[in-house]
Design a protein around this motif. Structure first.
Motif, mmCIF file in Angstrom:
data_model
loop_
_atom_site.group_PDB
_atom_site.id
_atom_site.type_symbol
_atom_site.label_atom_id
_atom_site.label_comp_id
_atom_site.label_asym_id
_atom_site.label_seq_id
_atom_site.Cartn_x
_atom_site.Cartn_y
_atom_site.Cartn_z
ATOM 1 N N SER A 229 0.825 -1.214 0.000
ATOM 2 C CA SER A 229 0.000 0.000 0.000
ATOM 3 C C SER A 229 0.863 1.270 0.000
ATOM 4 O O SER A 229 0.608 2.219 -0.737
ATOM 5 N N ALA A 230 1.920 1.253 0.835
ATOM 6 C CA ALA A 230 2.737 2.463 0.986
ATOM 7 C C ALA A 230 3.594 2.736 -0.258
ATOM 8 O O ALA A 230 3.723 3.885 -0.690
ATOM 9 N N LEU A 231 4.179 1.680 -0.839
ATOM 10 C CA LEU A 231 4.988 1.905 -2.040
ATOM 11 C C LEU A 231 4.103 2.368 -3.200
ATOM 12 O O LEU A 231 4.513 3.187 -4.011
ATOM 13 N N ALA A 232 2.869 1.858 -3.236
ATOM 14 C CA ALA A 232 1.933 2.318 -4.273
ATOM 15 C C ALA A 232 1.672 3.811 -4.107
ATOM 16 O O ALA A 232 1.620 4.567 -5.080
ATOM 17 N N ALA A 233 1.530 4.252 -2.852
ATOM 18 C CA ALA A 233 1.269 5.671 -2.588
ATOM 19 C C ALA A 233 2.470 6.527 -2.984
ATOM 20 O O ALA A 233 2.322 7.586 -3.584
ATOM 21 N N VAL A 234 3.669 6.049 -2.653
ATOM 22 C CA VAL A 234 4.871 6.846 -2.908
ATOM 23 C C VAL A 234 5.236 6.863 -4.402
ATOM 24 O O VAL A 234 5.562 7.897 -4.956
ATOM 25 N N PHE A 235 5.166 5.688 -5.038
ATOM 26 C CA PHE A 235 5.590 5.601 -6.434
ATOM 27 C C PHE A 235 4.461 5.894 -7.425
ATOM 28 O O PHE A 235 4.709 6.080 -8.603
ATOM 29 N N GLY A 236 3.213 5.874 -6.936
ATOM 30 C CA GLY A 236 2.084 6.126 -7.831
ATOM 31 C C GLY A 236 1.682 4.901 -8.639
ATOM 32 O O GLY A 236 0.824 4.995 -9.508
#
Lengths: 268, 129
Positions: A229-236
């Motif tokens: 979830s967090a990497l999706a938020a950071v990397f888009g």
């Protein structure tokens, strides 16, 4: 508001004074009665101007302070919300009070360390190398030189940096509990690189090797779900988390502009 | 009547939030209540960019996003497209001012009972009950 009053020779100063003080009780009144020299008048006007300038300085100062207080309030609330989320999510997955304590403490420490790093960094930007160093540091005894990382100097914005640190923390503790670092010969490599193009992108890969045979867990735990979830938020974009037989691989890629952007809520 | 028989699982909820930890937590809370999480986005700009490719029925919105205090703009923009919003924010006064473009607000830090109660508003609205 400072006011300079020029009185006629024939007027009664006391009457005018009393009347004006009633009408403008908070004004700073300076009276001159004719005849008045130019020097006297100029000095009166200058002193009135000075008073006005000071008032404006104070007003601006109060305005800035209010803005800072609002910003601080916002940040504190955001941090409390983060800690609440960590607490709730850790509690949910905990099998015992000891396990909860270890996990919660570890996550808070990771948050605290990256906060200090970002606070001390110029303009709130922190490099991936620094984030890796401070995240892996508590595990050096466990990991020895088994965690290696390499990549170009790359600064991330405060929010992206904080999130990446928390993700690396989760990946590291997962590797220690279940992955490559649970066995003496296991290793982890973290690599990142910039892919040139019209819109340059950052690619980051975590790869475990020489650990136990990897079996995809039936149900993803906090760490895996958070990292996704967090990497999706950071990397888009969604990251790839692959339970490859020779070791877990987690890779993410996204626009550099998104990752290096500093927080827009920063006071300007 | 068909609407009434719809389970909550048909309600797909998107979350606009710039704090990934909160996004993670709220996505989980959405699923715990039996709804479907449609994921999270961190800015109004990203919402506009990805709107066509996303499928969701309702949205939870933070006031401050990566592109500034654009939460209310996003809620108004979605309202025009028939998608209801609820604010999730530490700024209750700001959210209260925007009652015309939202069904209400959930205060941060989030209490699970308040969250469940407010999110229920989406469902009662969609079923018209």
């Amino acid at each position: 508001m400072p006011i300079v009053i020029l009185l006629d020779r024939a007027s009664k100063p006391e009457l005018v004074r009393a009347e004006l003080a009633r009408s403008w009780p908070r004004a700073r009144l300076i009276f001159y009665q004719r005849p008045v020299t130019a020097v006297e008048l100029v000095s009166g006007v200058q002193s009135a101007l000075l008073v006005r300038l000071r008032q404006r300085d104070v007003r601006d100062h109060i305005g800035q302070e209010m803005e800072l207080r609002r910003e601080l309030n916002h940040r504190v609330k955001n941090i409390l919300a983060s800690v609440t989320s960590i607490f709730e999510m850790t509690r949910r997955g905990a099998t015992s009070l000891d396990a909860f304590t270890d996990d919660f403490r570890g996550r808070l420490r990771a948050l605290e360390k990256v906060h200090s790093a970002v606070f001390h960094a110029a303009e709130g930007a922190v490099s991936i190398g620094d984030i890796a160093t401070l995240t892996f540091e508590p595990y050096r005894l466990v990991g020895q030189e088994r965690i290696s990382f390499s990549g170009p100097l790359m600064n991330l914005g405060r929010e992206s940096g904080t999130t990446l640190a928390l993700c690396l923390h989760e990946l590291t503790t997962n590797a220690i509990k279940y992955g490559a670092l649970s066995q003496p010969e296991g290793r982890v490599t973290l690599r990142w690189s910039v892919i040139d193009g019209v819109q340059p992108e950052l690619a980051l890969e975590w790869k475990e090797s020489e650990g136990p045979l990897v079996i995809e867990p039936a149900r993803a735990g906090y760490g895996t779900r958070y990292v996704r979830s967090a990497l999706a938020a950071v990397f888009g974009r969604l990251p790839t988390i692959a339970f490859e037989p020779d070791g877990l691989r987690c890779s993410a890629q996204g626009p550099l502009s998104r990752l290096s952007a500093t927080d827009s809520s920063q006071p300007r | 009547m068909r609407e009434q028989s719809r389970g909550p699982a048909f309600m797909r909820i998107l979350y606009l939030e710039d704090n990934p930890l909160l996004a993670f937590h709220v996505e989980q809370m959405i699923e715990d209540l039996g709804y479907v999480s449609a994921g999270s986005l961190s800015s109004f700009a990203e919402l506009k960019e990805k709107f066509q490719s996303l499928q969701f029925d309702a949205v939870l919105v933070d006031i401050d996003l990566v592109d500034g205090p654009t939460g209310p703009d996003a809620a108004a923009w979605l309202q025009k497209r028939g998608i209801p919003a609820i604010f999730v924010t530490g700024q209750a006064q700001v959210a209260a001012r925007h009652h015309d473009i939202s069904l209400g607000f959930i205060e941060k830090p989030i209490s699970p009972s308040d969250f469940a109660e407010k999110v229920e508003l989406f469902r009662s609205r969609s079923t018209g009950s």
